[in-house]
Each structure stands twice: as C-alpha cells, then as structure tokens.
Design an enzyme around this catalytic site. Structure first.
Site, PDB file in Angstrom:
ATOM      1  N   SER A 144      56.490 -31.284  37.988  1.00 53.16           N
ATOM      2  CA  SER A 144      57.020 -31.483  39.340  1.00 53.16           C
ATOM      3  C   SER A 144      56.092 -32.380  40.141  1.00 53.16           C
ATOM      4  O   SER A 144      54.882 -32.455  39.871  1.00 53.16           O
ATOM      5  CB  SER A 144      57.148 -30.124  40.041  1.00 53.16           C
ATOM      6  OG  SER A 144      57.402 -30.278  41.417  1.00 53.16           O
ATOM      7  N   TYR A 171      52.875 -22.498  43.349  1.00 51.64           N
ATOM      8  CA  TYR A 171      53.887 -23.227  42.586  1.00 51.64           C
ATOM      9  C   TYR A 171      53.280 -24.498  41.985  1.00 51.64           C
ATOM     10  O   TYR A 171      53.471 -24.799  40.799  1.00 51.64           O
ATOM     11  CB  TYR A 171      55.067 -23.583  43.490  1.00 51.64           C
ATOM     12  CG  TYR A 171      56.117 -24.424  42.802  1.00 51.64           C
ATOM     13  CD1 TYR A 171      56.901 -23.898  41.780  1.00 51.64           C
ATOM     14  CD2 TYR A 171      56.321 -25.752  43.172  1.00 51.64           C
ATOM     15  CE1 TYR A 171      57.861 -24.674  41.142  1.00 51.64           C
ATOM     16  CE2 TYR A 171      57.283 -26.529  42.548  1.00 51.64           C
ATOM     17  CZ  TYR A 171      58.049 -25.989  41.535  1.00 51.64           C
ATOM     18  OH  TYR A 171      58.989 -26.763  40.902  1.00 51.64           O
ATOM     19  N   LYS A 175      52.927 -25.947  37.985  1.00 46.38           N
ATOM     20  CA  LYS A 175      53.466 -27.217  37.509  1.00 46.38           C
ATOM     21  C   LYS A 175      52.350 -28.147  37.035  1.00 46.38           C
ATOM     22  O   LYS A 175      52.562 -28.979  36.142  1.00 46.38           O
ATOM     23  CB  LYS A 175      54.304 -27.888  38.597  1.00 46.38           C
ATOM     24  CG  LYS A 175      55.448 -27.039  39.130  1.00 46.38           C
ATOM     25  CD  LYS A 175      56.239 -26.339  38.022  1.00 46.38           C
ATOM     26  CE  LYS A 175      57.136 -27.263  37.237  1.00 46.38           C
ATOM     27  NZ  LYS A 175      57.947 -26.542  36.218  1.00 46.38           N
TER      28      LYS A 175
END
Length: 316
Positions: A144, A171, A175
């Site tokens: 991402s 998050y 990633k």
C-alpha cells in the site's frame, strides 16, 4: 509501455489462489484470471460471501475457508489446498484489514500485523513447495501507499502492540512488512535457483470495503477528500496486482503501482518505496522474526545481503 487488462495472456491450465477474493480488489483479480482460463481458489474468511462471489465469476472457481487472523485456520487451509491440488501456479496475497474492531488476532498479534503480514507469511510458506518447479509460478503480495507510515522496520514489540491497533501507523507497519517480505522472498528464491518469482504491487487509492473500518478521527475528512478526488474503482485499481500476477516480462522483486497522480491512480507502472522498505538487513530480521512468531520455516537459505550495502532501487 502501456499495460491494460486486455493484454493479460491466457491462463488455461493454471491454478491461482487469491486471498480476500470475495470482494474489492480480490474479486476483480479473481474475475479476470478466471475469465482468462485459470482455475481460481477464492480464499475467504466468510465462505458464504465467497460462494456469492464465485457465482458472479464466469469461469472455474472454488471457495476455501481461510481466516488469516488464526494460524490454525491458515494451516487447515493450506492442508486443504494440498489435498485438492498437486500444484499451484499463482498465489495472490491480497486480503487485509484496516482499522479493525478487534485489537488482536487469535494468536495475540496486533490485528494489522497478524492478518496482513503474518497470516500471509505463514500461508506462503506452507504452500510454496506446490509452486516449486512450476514454470511461471509467482507469489504476488499486495502492499500500500501507506507503507510509508510504518515508522521503521517492524519488530517483536510492534507485533504485540495492540493498544494502537486503529492507527494509520499500525496499518502502515503491516503494509511495510508486506513489501519487505516480498523482496526478501525473491532474494531467497533467486539464491536457490527457484523458478518461482516474488513480486509486489499496490492499488493506489480505491474506495473498497477496507475504508469501512473505524479510521482515526483526524483521517476521516482527509480520506473522504482524497477518495473523492483521486480514487479509482476497484476494477481499475486492481490493474497493478493483475500485471504483477500475469506480465511474463516482469522480473522478480518488481514493485508496481498506479503511474499517475502520486501513484494514486492510472495504469500500472514501477512504484517507488520508502528507504526502510529497501533495507536488506531489516528484511532479513523481519523474515527471521516472522518464522519465529508463526512457527513456519521455509527452508530457504538466507539471502546474506552485504552489511552496510546500498538498498535495492525503488522500482524493484
């Protein structure tokens, strides 16, 4: 050279497993692969949603129960794949969570890190021998733009730090781990002379179900504006993942993303990445930590990056 899904070569005779194939990017990837002739295994936490997705796909599919938040479920799913199939041509590590309601996985890991990275690390390790000797076999790991929010290489304490599980940092860390894993896997495969390639991709910005989680308050207005101005629909956002999965000219270690508007949208192109994502020594440390935490050992020789050597180039 421009690339579009229309240029995806035939996939007849190939078996592909797509995690999170019941919706969003995963469904679009599964749909195109099946449409080109592949048999696609939709690995989903909800088999009900998986069956509904399979009914919408024109082609050969099956549904596999997989909960990446449980290493026991990962092992059962891998055993089931081995029971059903003697080989695997393509593994797309796509499923993920963002700002989940549960702070920790069944095994006590921070939810983002446990699902997005450790679950896929374990699944890949348990299935990799089904890809050995298979011409054109490939592992695609979805990262991402948010990997830049990772704030340094993940470590053992971060893997258990559940108090900040709804942060962009958590998050981003997961990633970042996805991208570091994909690169270290490629080096180890190449060092052993394996035919299987490891590549990575990110979709840019797309208004998928991931954004339905409970985002931090400060991020909600920012994300609404960004999605409205820059996001593309899942069928276009899936382009970098599809190219990573099917372009026969890609080299192992390549990282793809959208080529326009700060990599938020557009046709697939080589993507840039953060300096820490290219730190080869940090990649080795993450690999060793992941084997320890999951209990899944690949049996691949270490890539032995040169101490203090320059990181790999951003585009792969």
């Amino acid at each position: 050279m421009d690339w579009s899904p229309a240029g995806v070569p035939g996939q007849n005779g190939r078996t592909a497993l797509v995690t999170g194939g019941s919706g969003g990017l995963g469904l679009e990837v599964a749909r195109l692969l099946a449409g080109r002739g592949a048999h696609v295994v939709l690995a989903c936490r909800s088999t009900e949603r998986g069956r509904a997705a399979a009914a919408r796909i024109a082609g050969s599919t099956e549904v596999l129960s997989l909960d990446l938040a449980s290493l026991d479920s990962v092992r059962r799913a891998a055993d089931e794949v081995r029971h059903r199939h003697g080989r695997l041509d393509l593994l797309v590590n796509n499923a993920g969570v963002m700002f989940p309601s549960r702070p920790a996985t069944e095994d006590g890991f921070e939810s983002h890190f446990g699902v997005n990275h450790l679950g896929h690390f374990a699944l890949t390790g348990l299935l990799l021998d089904l890809m050995h000797g298979v011409p054109g076999s490939r592992v695609v790991t979805v990262s991402s733009l948010a990997h830049r929010a990772g704030r340094g290489a993940p470590d053992a304490s971060a893997a258990r730090a559940t108090s900040g599980h709804r942060s962009l940092h958590a998050y981003g860390r997961s990633k970042l781990a996805n991208l570091m894993f994909a690169r270290e896997l490629e080096r180890r495969l190449a060092a052993g002379g394996a035919e299987t390639l490891s590549v990575a991709a990110h979709p840019g910005l797309s208004a998928t179900a991931l954004w339905q989680g409970e985002a931090p308050g400060w991020l909600r207005p920012v994300s609404r504006v960004a999605l409205r101005l820059l996001a593309q629909p899942p069928e276009r956002a899936a382009g970098p993942v599809l190219r990573a999965a099917t372009d026969p000219l890609l080299r192992g270690g390549t990282y793809l993303g959208p080529g326009e508007r700060f990599e938020s949208r557009g046709a697939p192109a080589p993507a840039a990445s953060s300096r820490v994502s290219r730190d080869t020594l940090a990649q080795v440390r993450l690999w060793e930590l992941s084997e320890t935490l999951t209990g899944v050992h690949y049996g691949l020789a270490p890539s032995r990056p040169a101490a203090g050597g320059p990181p790999a180039k951003a585009g792969g």
